[in-house]
Scaffold this motif. Structure first.
Motif, PDB file in Angstrom:
ATOM      1  N   MET A 185      56.158  18.790 -16.881  1.00 19.28           N
ATOM      2  CA  MET A 185      54.916  19.188 -16.223  1.00 19.28           C
ATOM      3  C   MET A 185      55.102  20.540 -15.552  1.00 19.28           C
ATOM      4  O   MET A 185      56.236  20.943 -15.262  1.00 19.28           O
ATOM      5  CB  MET A 185      54.485  18.122 -15.203  1.00 19.28           C
ATOM      6  CG  MET A 185      54.267  16.750 -15.834  1.00 19.28           C
ATOM      7  SD  MET A 185      53.568  15.541 -14.709  1.00 19.28           S
ATOM      8  CE  MET A 185      51.852  16.002 -14.728  1.00 19.28           C
ATOM      9  N   PRO A 186      54.003  21.259 -15.297  1.00 18.76           N
ATOM     10  CA  PRO A 186      54.117  22.555 -14.630  1.00 18.76           C
ATOM     11  C   PRO A 186      54.677  22.412 -13.208  1.00 18.76           C
ATOM     12  O   PRO A 186      54.552  21.364 -12.570  1.00 18.76           O
ATOM     13  CB  PRO A 186      52.670  23.067 -14.583  1.00 18.76           C
ATOM     14  CG  PRO A 186      51.913  22.239 -15.559  1.00 18.76           C
ATOM     15  CD  PRO A 186      52.624  20.930 -15.658  1.00 18.76           C
ATOM     16  N   THR A 187      55.273  23.482 -12.733  1.00 24.40           N
ATOM     17  CA  THR A 187      55.807  23.530 -11.358  1.00 24.40           C
ATOM     18  C   THR A 187      54.660  23.812 -10.392  1.00 24.40           C
ATOM     19  O   THR A 187      53.725  24.544 -10.701  1.00 24.40           O
ATOM     20  CB  THR A 187      56.869  24.630 -11.262  1.00 24.40           C
ATOM     21  OG1 THR A 187      57.921  24.332 -12.168  1.00 24.40           O
ATOM     22  CG2 THR A 187      57.429  24.743  -9.856  1.00 24.40           C
ATOM     23  N   ALA A 188      54.754  23.217  -9.181  1.00 25.18           N
ATOM     24  CA  ALA A 188      53.745  23.475  -8.133  1.00 25.18           C
ATOM     25  C   ALA A 188      54.466  23.737  -6.830  1.00 25.18           C
ATOM     26  O   ALA A 188      55.549  23.197  -6.570  1.00 25.18           O
ATOM     27  CB  ALA A 188      52.807  22.285  -7.991  1.00 25.18           C
ATOM     28  N   THR A 189      53.868  24.579  -6.005  1.00 21.65           N
ATOM     29  CA  THR A 189      54.413  24.890  -4.686  1.00 21.65           C
ATOM     30  C   THR A 189      53.718  24.022  -3.638  1.00 21.65           C
ATOM     31  O   THR A 189      52.490  23.894  -3.652  1.00 21.65           O
ATOM     32  CB  THR A 189      54.212  26.380  -4.338  1.00 21.65           C
ATOM     33  OG1 THR A 189      54.858  27.162  -5.352  1.00 21.65           O
ATOM     34  CG2 THR A 189      54.809  26.721  -2.985  1.00 21.65           C
ATOM     35  N   ILE A 190      54.522  23.399  -2.756  1.00 18.79           N
ATOM     36  CA  ILE A 190      53.952  22.526  -1.721  1.00 18.79           C
ATOM     37  C   ILE A 190      54.477  22.962  -0.346  1.00 18.79           C
ATOM     38  O   ILE A 190      55.568  23.512  -0.229  1.00 18.79           O
ATOM     39  CB  ILE A 190      54.287  21.038  -1.961  1.00 18.79           C
ATOM     40  CG1 ILE A 190      55.793  20.811  -2.062  1.00 18.79           C
ATOM     41  CG2 ILE A 190      53.576  20.539  -3.212  1.00 18.79           C
ATOM     42  CD1 ILE A 190      56.185  19.334  -2.190  1.00 18.79           C
ATOM     43  N   GLU A 191      53.652  22.701   0.658  1.00 18.03           N
ATOM     44  CA  GLU A 191      54.012  23.013   2.055  1.00 18.03           C
ATOM     45  C   GLU A 191      54.754  21.825   2.654  1.00 18.03           C
ATOM     46  O   GLU A 191      54.374  20.670   2.431  1.00 18.03           O
ATOM     47  CB  GLU A 191      52.754  23.289   2.879  1.00 18.03           C
ATOM     48  CG  GLU A 191      51.982  24.517   2.483  1.00 18.03           C
ATOM     49  CD  GLU A 191      52.612  25.794   3.026  1.00 18.03           C
ATOM     50  OE1 GLU A 191      53.366  25.724   4.013  1.00 18.03           O
ATOM     51  OE2 GLU A 191      52.350  26.855   2.436  1.00 18.03           O
TER      52      GLU A 191
END
Length: 193
Positions: A185-191
Motif C-alpha cells: 500500500m502507499p506510504t502515508a505521513t501521520i502526526e
C-alpha cells in the motif's frame, strides 16, 4: 483390635470431611449472600475507552490522521498515533474492504519473519519511518515472539471493517511525524500525539 480399627476409620472420615469443608470454603463463589467485595472500593473502576468489553483494542475514531487506499481493495484509516508510558507508540485505526467482494488479507501484512508467521495473520509487517532521524521502527514482539498488533483477521467481506492496533518503539520526543508503511500500500505521513 476391632474398636481401634473403627476409631481410626471414624477419625479418617472426620479428617476427610474437615478437609473437604475447608477446600469448598476456600473455593466458594459467594453463594451465601455475603459481601465478596469487602475491603474493595464501592465505586466502579473507570472504563478504559481503548478496550471493548472483550478486551480488544478499539480505536478512538473522532479523528483521522490518514487514509490509505490500496490497489487490493483495502482501505486503512489511521485514527491515533499516541505515545504511551514506557517508550511505546501505539497506532490505532480501522481496515475496510472496498473491493466489492470477499478478500483475504495479504500475507505480506504479516511480515516475513518465521517467528511471527507462526502466530498466523497479523499486521506485523507494518513499519514506521522517522525520516528526520533516518530510522525504521518495526512492530514490537512480546517475550514469546508474538507481535504486539492485531492478529487473526483472515478475510473480510465487502464493506466490512475491522479495528486494529500496532505498537512500536516510540521515536524521540522531538519527532512529531512518521511515515506509516503497510506492505503493498502507499506510504502515508501521520502526526504523533
Amino acid at each position: 483390635m476391632r474398636h481401634g480399627t473403627k476409631a481410626r476409620r471414624a477419625a479418617g472420615c472426620v479428617l476427610a470431611a474437615v478437609a473437604l469443608t475447608v477446600s469448598l470454603t476456600a473455593c466458594g463463589g459467594g453463594d451465601d449472600g455475603g459481601n465478596d467485595d469487602a475491603g474493595k472500593s464501592s465505586s466502579a473502576p473507570a472504563k478504559d475507552n481503548s478496550k471493548d468489553d472483550g478486551g480488544n483494542t478499539v480505536p478512538e475514531t473522532s479523528q483521522t490522521l490518514a487514509t490509505i487506499n490500496g490497489s487490493n481493495g483495502f482501505q486503512f484509516t489511521i485514527h491515533t498515533a499516541a505515545r504511551d508510558e514506557g517508550g511505546f507508540l501505539t497506532v490505532t485505526g480501522t481496515i475496510k474492504n472496498t473491493s466489492g467482494g470477499r478478500e483475504s488479507l495479504p500475507s505480506a501484512w504479516s511480515g516475513d519473519e518465521s517467528q511471527v508467521r507462526r502466530t498466523g495473520k497479523s499486521l506485523a509487517g507494518v513499519t514506521l519511518v522517522d525520516k528526520a532521524d533516518k530510522k525504521r521502527y518495526y512492530v514490537l514482539r512480546d517475550t514469546e515472539g508474538n507481535p504486539l498488533t492485531t492478529t487473526g483477521i483472515i478475510g473480510m467481506d465487502d464493506g466490512a471493517t475491522e479495528d486494529f492496533f500496532a505498537q512500536f518503539p516510540a521515536p524521540p520526543d522531538s519527532t512529531s511525524q512518521v511515515d506509516i508503511q503497510v506492505p503493498l500500500m502507499p506510504t502515508a505521513t501521520i502526526e504523533i500525539s
